[in-house]
Design a protein around this motif. Structure first.
Motif, mmCIF file in Angstrom:
data_model
loop_
_atom_site.group_PDB
_atom_site.id
_atom_site.type_symbol
_atom_site.label_atom_id
_atom_site.label_comp_id
_atom_site.label_asym_id
_atom_site.label_seq_id
_atom_site.Cartn_x
_atom_site.Cartn_y
_atom_site.Cartn_z
ATOM 1 N N ASP A 1 67.443 71.989 63.023
ATOM 2 C CA ASP A 1 68.104 73.286 63.139
ATOM 3 C C ASP A 1 67.074 74.414 63.301
ATOM 4 O O ASP A 1 66.104 74.499 62.552
ATOM 5 N N ALA A 2 67.305 75.288 64.290
ATOM 6 C CA ALA A 2 66.387 76.400 64.546
ATOM 7 C C ALA A 2 66.284 77.353 63.363
ATOM 8 O O ALA A 2 65.309 78.098 63.250
ATOM 9 N N GLY A 3 67.270 77.319 62.474
ATOM 10 C CA GLY A 3 67.209 78.139 61.270
ATOM 11 C C GLY A 3 66.049 77.765 60.360
ATOM 12 O O GLY A 3 65.692 78.526 59.454
ATOM 13 N N LEU A 4 65.444 76.595 60.608
ATOM 14 C CA LEU A 4 64.305 76.134 59.810
ATOM 15 C C LEU A 4 62.972 76.372 60.525
ATOM 16 O O LEU A 4 61.933 75.857 60.101
ATOM 17 N N SER B 1 60.766 84.024 70.320
ATOM 18 C CA SER B 1 61.749 84.634 69.406
ATOM 19 C C SER B 1 63.152 84.569 70.015
ATOM 20 O O SER B 1 64.126 84.255 69.316
ATOM 21 N N ASP B 2 63.260 84.824 71.315
ATOM 22 C CA ASP B 2 64.549 84.742 72.003
ATOM 23 C C ASP B 2 65.089 83.310 71.972
ATOM 24 O O ASP B 2 66.280 83.083 71.733
ATOM 25 N N GLY B 3 64.199 82.345 72.193
ATOM 26 C CA GLY B 3 64.605 80.941 72.194
ATOM 27 C C GLY B 3 65.103 80.483 70.833
ATOM 28 O O GLY B 3 66.101 79.767 70.733
ATOM 29 N N ILE B 4 64.412 80.912 69.772
ATOM 30 C CA ILE B 4 64.844 80.550 68.419
ATOM 31 C C ILE B 4 66.221 81.147 68.130
ATOM 32 O O ILE B 4 67.099 80.471 67.584
ATOM 33 N N ARG B 5 66.408 82.409 68.524
ATOM 34 C CA ARG B 5 67.717 83.050 68.303
ATOM 35 C C ARG B 5 68.822 82.297 69.050
ATOM 36 O O ARG B 5 69.906 82.070 68.513
ATOM 37 N N LYS B 6 68.549 81.911 70.298
ATOM 38 C CA LYS B 6 69.564 81.205 71.098
ATOM 39 C C LYS B 6 69.827 79.808 70.555
ATOM 40 O O LYS B 6 70.981 79.360 70.488
ATOM 41 N N PHE B 7 68.768 79.093 70.171
ATOM 42 C CA PHE B 7 68.957 77.761 69.593
ATOM 43 C C PHE B 7 69.730 77.862 68.277
ATOM 44 O O PHE B 7 70.564 77.019 67.971
ATOM 45 N N TYR B 8 69.432 78.918 67.513
ATOM 46 C CA TYR B 8 70.138 79.127 66.240
ATOM 47 C C TYR B 8 71.621 79.396 66.500
ATOM 48 O O TYR B 8 72.503 78.840 65.821
ATOM 49 N N ALA B 9 71.912 80.234 67.510
ATOM 50 C CA ALA B 9 73.307 80.537 67.855
ATOM 51 C C ALA B 9 74.035 79.267 68.302
ATOM 52 O O ALA B 9 75.197 79.036 67.953
ATOM 53 N N ASP B 10 73.335 78.412 69.090
ATOM 54 C CA ASP B 10 73.932 77.147 69.533
ATOM 55 C C ASP B 10 74.242 76.248 68.331
ATOM 56 O O ASP B 10 75.291 75.588 68.280
ATOM 57 N N ALA B 11 73.318 76.229 67.369
ATOM 58 C CA ALA B 11 73.518 75.402 66.177
ATOM 59 C C ALA B 11 74.719 75.906 65.359
ATOM 60 O O ALA B 11 75.460 75.118 64.775
ATOM 61 N N ARG B 12 74.900 77.225 65.344
ATOM 62 C CA ARG B 12 76.032 77.792 64.594
ATOM 63 C C ARG B 12 77.370 77.461 65.279
ATOM 64 O O ARG B 12 78.388 77.301 64.628
ATOM 65 N N LYS B 13 77.368 77.367 66.619
ATOM 66 C CA LYS B 13 78.577 76.929 67.334
ATOM 67 C C LYS B 13 78.939 75.512 66.908
ATOM 68 O O LYS B 13 80.102 75.198 66.649
ATOM 69 N N LEU B 14 77.925 74.658 66.856
ATOM 70 C CA LEU B 14 78.157 73.278 66.433
ATOM 71 C C LEU B 14 78.602 73.246 64.979
ATOM 72 O O LEU B 14 79.501 72.482 64.606
#
Length: 323
Positions: free
Chosen positions: A97-100, A296-309
């Motif tokens: 998870d990008a949150g980590l 930073s943009d990539g982490i935010r987008k990966f984090y948003a994708d993880a939250r959708k899941l």
């Protein structure tokens, strides 16, 4: 001969998808997944059994809804990964998870959890790459995991500093993002960039030459492509991870690919060896405005994708608990 068949002679082709049917169609060596790809695949009826199995296993794990939601996501990743390794000869990348991204200990804990689930399912850890963001904290986690025999794929890689730090840490694989680098400079320039001046291709070429010249074992896997030319201009790179739509174009295109990257040309390059500690890494990375922005943009987008899941997982767990 198709361009895809020709490319496979010089480069290991990896499918960038969670769609098991697409992986079977293009016969790549390896496959990569992420929360967005899994979220899309989990909506498709042919994979409903994998969703149901992950849900059932998470329920058996017990605990609160939050705990079951996290368990469901972990088991969904591993469930898809388990099916993928049945149809490829190589490895599947499973993402932390990008949150980590800035949490070394949290990344280690999640990586151990995922590898444990794979091994519980009878999948050897050598068939799995744990996918981690190329922050300093992520690189340090990967360094520890590699020493335990857990192999890592360092993603969201945009700067030369990130690449060198990964190589020094002894990670198995890095994924420099060709397309996102191209996007940044195209937007800045306000116009298309000629193929022979593509900054994403140039970035991967520089990294490949450095690694081969100085004998690093870390493999380079170009990622995030926008067009076929970016792929063929990196023929000879260790690996290239390619989306199904571009795999289709390569398969439909006829012709021979010429290797552009070779160990011989790398050794003849003018690359100079650099030593990186944390301060040097942070300074070098900070000096690359594109890399700072895209990481930073990539982490935010990966984090948003993880939250959708995660939202999807929460709804599935809530239905299960309520039924």
């Amino acid at each position: 001969m198709s361009l895809l068949d020709s490319l496979k002679k010089y480069t290991t082709v990896v499918a960038d998808t969670g769609d098991i049917d697409a992986i079977a169609q293009y016969k790549p060596q390896d496959a990569t997944t992420n929360p967005s790809l899994l979220f899309n695949a989990a909506q498709q009826p042919q994979y409903a059994h994998l969703v149901e199995q992950a849900l059932s296993d998470a329920a058996k794990d017990g605990g609160s809804k939050e705990a079951q939601t996290e368990a469901f996501m972990d088991r969904l990743f591993v469930g898809f990964g388990r099916e993928i390794v049945k149809i490829i000869p190589g490895r599947v990348s499973t993402e932390v998870d990008a949150g980590l991204s800035f949490d070394t200990e949290g990344t280690l804990k999640k990586a151990h959890r995922l590898i444990g689930l794979y091994e519980e399912a009878g999948i050897d850890r050598n068939r799995v790459l744990i996918k981690i963001a190329s922050t300093w904290e992520g690189i340090k986690a990967a360094e520890k995991l590699e020493k335990e025999g857990i192999h890592c794929n360092l993603t969201l890689l945009f700067s030369f500093a990130q690449a060198v730090a990964c190589a020094e840490a002894g990670v198995t694989l890095i994924s420099p993002f060709v397309g996102r680098i191209y996007d940044y400079y195209k937007k800045e320039k306000g116009a298309e960039i000629p193929a022979d001046q593509d900054p994403g291709v140039a970035s991967v070429t520089k990294i490949y030459n450095y690694f081969k010249k100085f004998g690093y074992k870390t493999q380079v896997m170009g990622a995030s492509f926008r067009k076929v030319e970016q792929i063929t201009d990196l023929a000879g790179c260790d690996l290239l991870t390619i989306s199904p739509d571009l795999l289709a174009k390569l398969q439909q295109g006829a012709g021979e690919v010429t290797p552009k990257l070779t160990a011989e040309s790398a050794k003849a390059s003018d690359a100079k060896k650099i030593e990186l500690d944390e301060k040097t890494y942070r300074w070098m990375h900070n000096e690359d405005a594109m890399a700072v922005d895209k990481l930073s943009d990539g982490i935010r987008k990966f984090y948003a994708d993880a939250r959708k899941l995660e939202k999807f997982a929460q709804s599935m767990v809530t239905q299960k608990v309520g039924s």
